[in-house]
Design a protein around this motif. Structure first.
Motif, PDB file in Angstrom:
ATOM      1  N   PHE A  12      22.054 -63.367  43.837  1.00  0.00           N
ATOM      2  CA  PHE A  12      22.758 -65.045  43.552  1.00  0.00           C
ATOM      3  C   PHE A  12      21.660 -66.127  42.770  1.00  0.00           C
ATOM      4  N   ASP A  13      20.054 -65.568  42.701  1.00  0.00           N
ATOM      5  CA  ASP A  13      19.787 -66.191  41.343  1.00  0.00           C
ATOM      6  C   ASP A  13      20.070 -65.702  39.999  1.00  0.00           C
ATOM      7  N   ALA A  14      21.122 -64.573  39.830  1.00  0.00           N
ATOM      8  CA  ALA A  14      21.462 -64.185  38.332  1.00  0.00           C
ATOM      9  C   ALA A  14      21.126 -65.434  37.422  1.00  0.00           C
ATOM     10  N   VAL A  15      22.443 -66.421  38.186  1.00  0.00           N
ATOM     11  CA  VAL A  15      22.991 -67.110  37.426  1.00  0.00           C
ATOM     12  C   VAL A  15      21.652 -68.048  37.075  1.00  0.00           C
ATOM     13  N   GLY A  16      20.529 -68.128  37.585  1.00  0.00           N
ATOM     14  CA  GLY A  16      19.581 -68.978  37.257  1.00  0.00           C
ATOM     15  C   GLY A  16      18.580 -68.021  36.518  1.00  0.00           C
ATOM     16  N   ILE A  17      18.796 -67.211  36.458  1.00  0.00           N
ATOM     17  CA  ILE A  17      17.502 -65.688  35.648  1.00  0.00           C
ATOM     18  C   ILE A  17      17.843 -65.992  34.262  1.00  0.00           C
ATOM     19  N   ALA A 108      25.534 -68.725  30.907  1.00  0.00           N
ATOM     20  CA  ALA A 108      25.115 -67.698  32.041  1.00  0.00           C
ATOM     21  C   ALA A 108      26.317 -66.882  32.461  1.00  0.00           C
ATOM     22  N   PHE A 109      27.470 -68.120  33.772  1.00  0.00           N
ATOM     23  CA  PHE A 109      28.722 -67.527  34.331  1.00  0.00           C
ATOM     24  C   PHE A 109      29.072 -66.626  33.283  1.00  0.00           C
ATOM     25  N   GLU A 110      29.120 -67.318  32.477  1.00  0.00           N
ATOM     26  CA  GLU A 110      30.236 -66.176  30.847  1.00  0.00           C
ATOM     27  C   GLU A 110      29.702 -64.932  31.404  1.00  0.00           C
ATOM     28  N   ILE A 111      28.278 -64.904  30.452  1.00  0.00           N
ATOM     29  CA  ILE A 111      27.818 -63.406  30.685  1.00  0.00           C
ATOM     30  C   ILE A 111      27.735 -62.866  31.697  1.00  0.00           C
ATOM     31  N   LEU A 112      28.080 -62.975  32.710  1.00  0.00           N
ATOM     32  CA  LEU A 112      27.764 -62.622  33.864  1.00  0.00           C
ATOM     33  C   LEU A 112      29.961 -61.864  34.360  1.00  0.00           C
TER      34      LEU A 112
END
Length: 141
Positions: A12-17, A108-112
């Motif tokens: 879940f923390d991937a977007v923040g990282i 970040a959301f687009e990349i993920l």
């Protein structure tokens, strides 16, 4: 030497990282007045993603299709096109240009989202960055 950043796409923390990493990349580029890029690794046979940052504040997200089979290429290319990415003229990749002021969280959301297209496994990806002079960029800020 900057250690590669571990990005767990299932966390879940991937977007923040990833947001923090993008901010670090952009800060380095602006402070040093040079281009920079960060590469997000991929499992064998899947698509890596590159984030190019410019001193003027713009970013370009790039996916190259070199490592994809023909069926994966079609699936990933179709999905990226559907998200508004532009397929390259050489048909070997796709790009998404992000103007200055694009929020790092939106990037970040687009990349993920792009990393998991076409059924690509998520899991842990490594992110490494360098500037135009070849200097490593610490993405941990």
């Amino acid at each position: 030497m900057a250690e590669p950043l571990e990005l767990d796409c299932d966390d879940f923390d991937a977007v923040g990282i990833l947001t923090d990493a993008i901010v670090s990349l952009r800060a380095h580029v602006l402070i040093n007045e040079t281009d920079g890029s960060a590469t997000v690794s991929a499992p064998d046979g899947w698509h890596r993603l590159v984030i190019n940052a410019k001193p003027g504040g713009s970013s370009v997200l790039i996916v190259r299709f070199n490592d994809l089979s023909a069926s994966r290429l079609r699936n990933v290319a179709t999905a990226l096109d559907g998200r508004g990415w532009q397929l390259d003229e050489d048909r070997e990749g796709a790009t998404l240009r992000q103007p200055p002021g694009t929020n790092a969280t939106d990037s970040a959301f687009e990349i993920l989202s792009a990393l998991g297209l076409g059924g690509a496994p998520t899991g842990v990806r490594l992110v490494e960055a360098r500037d135009a002079a070849g200097n490593e960029i610490d993405l941990r800020g």
